[in-house]
Write a protein that holds these residues in place. Sequence first.
Motif, PDB file in Angstrom:
ATOM      1  N   VAL A 124      66.290  74.943  17.804  1.00 33.80           N
ATOM      2  CA  VAL A 124      65.807  76.186  17.252  1.00 33.80           C
ATOM      3  C   VAL A 124      66.995  76.897  16.420  1.00 33.80           C
ATOM      4  O   VAL A 124      67.143  77.987  15.250  1.00 33.80           O
ATOM      5  CB  VAL A 124      65.749  77.169  18.383  1.00 33.80           C
ATOM      6  N   VAL A 127      66.917  75.267  12.784  1.00 29.51           N
ATOM      7  CA  VAL A 127      65.814  75.439  12.226  1.00 29.51           C
ATOM      8  C   VAL A 127      66.454  77.196  11.804  1.00 29.51           C
ATOM      9  O   VAL A 127      65.819  77.396  10.450  1.00 29.51           O
ATOM     10  CB  VAL A 127      64.949  75.598  13.112  1.00 29.51           C
ATOM     11  N   TYR A 128      66.950  77.379  12.781  1.00 29.47           N
ATOM     12  CA  TYR A 128      67.283  79.018  12.011  1.00 29.47           C
ATOM     13  C   TYR A 128      68.741  78.623  10.287  1.00 29.47           C
ATOM     14  O   TYR A 128      68.464  79.897   9.760  1.00 29.47           O
ATOM     15  CB  TYR A 128      67.924  79.701  13.220  1.00 29.47           C
ATOM     16  N   ARG A 131      66.573  77.848   7.907  1.00 28.33           N
ATOM     17  CA  ARG A 131      66.402  78.340   6.585  1.00 28.33           C
ATOM     18  C   ARG A 131      66.851  79.499   5.842  1.00 28.33           C
ATOM     19  O   ARG A 131      66.188  79.923   4.580  1.00 28.33           O
ATOM     20  CB  ARG A 131      65.362  79.324   8.146  1.00 28.33           C
ATOM     21  N   THR A 292      67.163  66.959   8.809  1.00 30.27           N
ATOM     22  CA  THR A 292      65.950  67.931   8.972  1.00 30.27           C
ATOM     23  C   THR A 292      66.395  68.168   7.513  1.00 30.27           C
ATOM     24  O   THR A 292      64.466  69.353   7.370  1.00 30.27           O
ATOM     25  CB  THR A 292      66.407  69.649   9.995  1.00 30.27           C
ATOM     26  N   SER A 296      62.571  67.708   5.415  1.00 35.57           N
ATOM     27  CA  SER A 296      61.839  69.070   4.918  1.00 35.57           C
ATOM     28  C   SER A 296      62.019  69.417   3.315  1.00 35.57           C
ATOM     29  O   SER A 296      60.988  69.547   2.994  1.00 35.57           O
ATOM     30  CB  SER A 296      62.904  70.854   5.369  1.00 35.57           C
ATOM     31  N   ASP A 309      59.718  77.474   4.981  1.00 32.62           N
ATOM     32  CA  ASP A 309      59.856  77.743   6.236  1.00 32.62           C
ATOM     33  C   ASP A 309      59.059  77.115   7.540  1.00 32.62           C
ATOM     34  O   ASP A 309      59.417  77.040   8.040  1.00 32.62           O
ATOM     35  CB  ASP A 309      59.928  79.557   6.314  1.00 32.62           C
ATOM     36  N   SER A 310      57.855  77.293   7.110  1.00 31.81           N
ATOM     37  CA  SER A 310      56.538  76.784   7.712  1.00 31.81           C
ATOM     38  C   SER A 310      57.018  75.124   8.345  1.00 31.81           C
ATOM     39  O   SER A 310      57.249  74.992   9.032  1.00 31.81           O
ATOM     40  CB  SER A 310      54.912  77.032   6.983  1.00 31.81           C
ATOM     41  N   LEU A 313      59.539  74.631  10.701  1.00 33.24           N
ATOM     42  CA  LEU A 313      59.133  74.965  11.739  1.00 33.24           C
ATOM     43  C   LEU A 313      58.197  73.944  12.720  1.00 33.24           C
ATOM     44  O   LEU A 313      58.407  73.823  13.502  1.00 33.24           O
ATOM     45  CB  LEU A 313      58.704  76.404  11.969  1.00 33.24           C
ATOM     46  N   ALA A 314      57.718  73.786  12.059  1.00 29.84           N
ATOM     47  CA  ALA A 314      55.869  72.056  12.456  1.00 29.84           C
ATOM     48  C   ALA A 314      57.650  71.323  12.330  1.00 29.84           C
ATOM     49  O   ALA A 314      57.242  70.750  13.860  1.00 29.84           O
ATOM     50  CB  ALA A 314      55.778  72.226  11.279  1.00 29.84           C
ATOM     51  N   GLY A 316      61.125  71.473  13.641  1.00 27.17           N
ATOM     52  CA  GLY A 316      61.666  71.486  14.493  1.00 27.17           C
ATOM     53  C   GLY A 316      60.510  71.480  15.989  1.00 27.17           C
ATOM     54  O   GLY A 316      60.743  71.127  16.998  1.00 27.17           O
ATOM     55  N   ALA A 317      59.030  72.312  15.602  1.00 29.21           N
ATOM     56  CA  ALA A 317      58.211  71.316  16.801  1.00 29.21           C
ATOM     57  C   ALA A 317      57.788  69.997  17.833  1.00 29.21           C
ATOM     58  O   ALA A 317      57.384  69.355  18.467  1.00 29.21           O
ATOM     59  CB  ALA A 317      57.121  72.179  16.307  1.00 29.21           C
TER      60      ALA A 317
END
Length: 369
Positions: A124, A127-128, A131, A292, A296, A309-310, A313-314, A316-317
């Motif tokens: 988290v 990813v934060y 972004r 990452t 991305s 951004d999506s 998030l993907a 990270g998931a």
Amino acid sequence: MKQVHISALQLFYVMLGFEIGNTLIFAIGAGAKQDAWLAVLVSMLGGLILMSVYVKLCSLYPNDTLVQMLPKIIGRFLSYPVIILYILYFTFLASTACRDFAELILSTILPNTPMVVVVGCFVVLVVYCLRGGITSLGQMGEMLLPVYMLVMVIVWILMMVTNDEFHLKQLTPVLGEGIQPVLDEVFPYPSPSILVFPFGETVLITMFLPFLNNQKKAKKTGIAIVFAGGILLALNSLVVIAVLGPNIYKQEFFPLLAATRMISIADFLERFDAIIILLMVAGVFLKVGGWTFGASVAISQLFKIKNNDSVLLALGAIITPFSIILATNFVQFRDVGKGFIDPYLHVPLQIVIPIGLLITALIRKARKS
């Protein structure tokens, strides 16, 4: 992610942190015993050659990342499977770096915490930060790396000054068993190699160089990254082996941590291993952040996604659960790295494909001229 430019100094800090992020804690070159530091330096020379390949490739396509230059070199249809392979590679190595971080944390300061909590919270944060764009990652590197390096130097000095177990004779005889053990640690076959971990991993710089604000500094920055990383890793091996000895250095999962625990100042100031753990958090942050970011950007450019951004998030998931299911324990996880990652991922994606792309690009350029 905002695709703006970063300075050469920021790129240096980010990639240096990426290079040594989760490497310092491991017993790299342990097969060479007391000559592990020499294996690191020889591997660094190979790393400089690989970095020259990456930088030269990017100089032929100065505004393109690896994903963008692939169709121009080998054609659209051949490039798609290679691009997907690199996306999977970046994502997979982000997961392995997260697992390294989780194993360190769970074996030291948070033994009763579920792994999913440790990895999830860490991803988290990564990813934060991403972004905010490559600028945020560059600023993080610029803030973390000078402190990281300063603290590491202080820890090395404390190991040498305050530790009764520090003996330079444990580094002798140099090349006592000949040059072959050193070469076995350098070349990728038949065992894991320092050349591919960590030096070959700087192939990721092909995803960063198009964002460099001064392309003329690309070569000097790339060479400086490999050289500084090699010197730091060699010094770390020298100091840790002088404290633990080559046999314990090879047996320990985290030899730097074991050596740091032996620091004692007047039997009052102890437990400096907590500082090492904090440093590893910073280093692995840049490692996972780098992989990452590369994944991305590659996904966004392949599928022409403007706001990714999506995508972050993907990723990270995906990274969080995958890092947990990679192996049931740390021993099995290390076997995955030795038996699969080095020969089947690192060697082709760090060495074979980039060199092949450079040769092909040079031939195409010569034909056009």
